[in-house]
Design a protein around this motif. Sequence first.
Motif, short mmCIF file in Angstrom:
data_model
loop_
_atom_site.label_atom_id
_atom_site.label_comp_id
_atom_site.label_asym_id
_atom_site.label_seq_id
_atom_site.Cartn_x
_atom_site.Cartn_y
_atom_site.Cartn_z
N LYS A 19 1.27 4.05 -8.09
CA LYS A 19 -0.17 4.19 -7.92
C LYS A 19 -0.86 3.83 -9.23
O LYS A 19 -0.95 4.67 -10.13
CB LYS A 19 -0.53 5.62 -7.52
CG LYS A 19 0.00 6.02 -6.17
CD LYS A 19 -0.43 7.41 -5.81
CE LYS A 19 0.08 7.80 -4.44
NZ LYS A 19 -0.41 9.12 -4.02
N ASP A 50 0.21 1.53 -4.07
CA ASP A 50 -1.01 2.09 -3.50
C ASP A 50 -2.18 1.67 -4.38
O ASP A 50 -2.35 2.16 -5.49
CB ASP A 50 -0.90 3.61 -3.41
CG ASP A 50 -2.07 4.25 -2.70
OD1 ASP A 50 -3.13 3.59 -2.55
OD2 ASP A 50 -1.94 5.42 -2.29
N LYS A 52 -5.39 2.14 -4.02
CA LYS A 52 -6.62 2.89 -3.81
C LYS A 52 -7.46 3.01 -5.09
O LYS A 52 -8.68 2.88 -5.05
CB LYS A 52 -6.28 4.28 -3.28
CG LYS A 52 -7.47 5.15 -3.03
CD LYS A 52 -7.06 6.51 -2.50
CE LYS A 52 -8.27 7.40 -2.40
NZ LYS A 52 -8.01 8.76 -2.80
N ILE A 82 -0.75 -1.32 -0.27
CA ILE A 82 -1.63 -0.60 0.65
C ILE A 82 -2.93 -0.20 -0.04
O ILE A 82 -3.01 -0.15 -1.27
CB ILE A 82 -0.93 0.65 1.24
CG1 ILE A 82 -0.56 1.65 0.15
CG2 ILE A 82 0.30 0.26 2.04
CD1 ILE A 82 -0.07 3.00 0.67
N ASN A 83 -3.93 0.10 0.78
CA ASN A 83 -5.20 0.67 0.31
C ASN A 83 -5.92 -0.16 -0.74
O ASN A 83 -6.47 0.38 -1.70
CB ASN A 83 -4.99 2.10 -0.23
CG ASN A 83 -4.48 3.05 0.81
OD1 ASN A 83 -4.83 2.94 1.97
ND2 ASN A 83 -3.64 3.99 0.40
N ARG A 85 -8.88 -2.23 -2.47
CA ARG A 85 -10.34 -2.28 -2.42
C ARG A 85 -10.74 -3.66 -1.90
O ARG A 85 -9.98 -4.63 -2.05
CB ARG A 85 -10.91 -2.06 -3.81
CG ARG A 85 -10.67 -0.64 -4.29
CD ARG A 85 -11.23 -0.43 -5.66
NE ARG A 85 -10.99 0.95 -6.06
CZ ARG A 85 -11.76 1.61 -6.91
NH1 ARG A 85 -12.79 1.02 -7.47
NH2 ARG A 85 -11.49 2.85 -7.21
N SER A 89 -8.61 -7.12 -2.11
CA SER A 89 -8.10 -7.64 -0.85
C SER A 89 -8.55 -9.09 -0.66
O SER A 89 -7.76 -9.95 -0.25
CB SER A 89 -8.61 -6.77 0.30
OG SER A 89 -8.09 -7.22 1.52
N GLU A 105 -3.62 -1.83 5.40
CA GLU A 105 -4.65 -0.81 5.22
C GLU A 105 -4.11 0.46 5.87
O GLU A 105 -3.70 0.44 7.02
CB GLU A 105 -5.96 -1.24 5.89
CG GLU A 105 -6.61 -2.43 5.22
CD GLU A 105 -6.91 -2.22 3.75
OE1 GLU A 105 -7.40 -1.13 3.40
OE2 GLU A 105 -6.67 -3.14 2.96
N VAL A 106 -4.10 1.54 5.11
CA VAL A 106 -3.55 2.79 5.64
C VAL A 106 -4.65 3.82 5.74
O VAL A 106 -5.55 3.87 4.98
CB VAL A 106 -2.40 3.32 4.73
CG1 VAL A 106 -1.88 4.64 5.26
CG2 VAL A 106 -1.30 2.29 4.69
#
Length: 106
Positions: A19, A50, A52, A82-83, A85, A89, A105-106
Amino acid sequence: MALKINKLFDEEKKVWILKPYGEIDIYTAPKFKEILLNVIETRDSNIIIDGKDLEYIDSTGLGVLISGLKRLKETDKNITIINLRPNISKLFEITGLNKVFIVKEV
């Protein structure tokens, strides 16, 4: 901005979860590369990144991801991202890396 990366190994799923917080650019990419290669060498498993809290990634950071993926593919493992922004993306779409990496996308 600085880069912080939390990492943990999910014993149940047998997967590394990374992360990143902040930005992966020419200044922080060496730290990201060191951590990514370290987890690849520590345990032969898939990796989930991740995104995010990833605010920015430049071509240097994308290069680190690609080199990590090449290393993992040698043992039939993969990187799932995943996740992301919307701005990141879109970068994956423009560069075609959304077809190289598993992006969800989760």
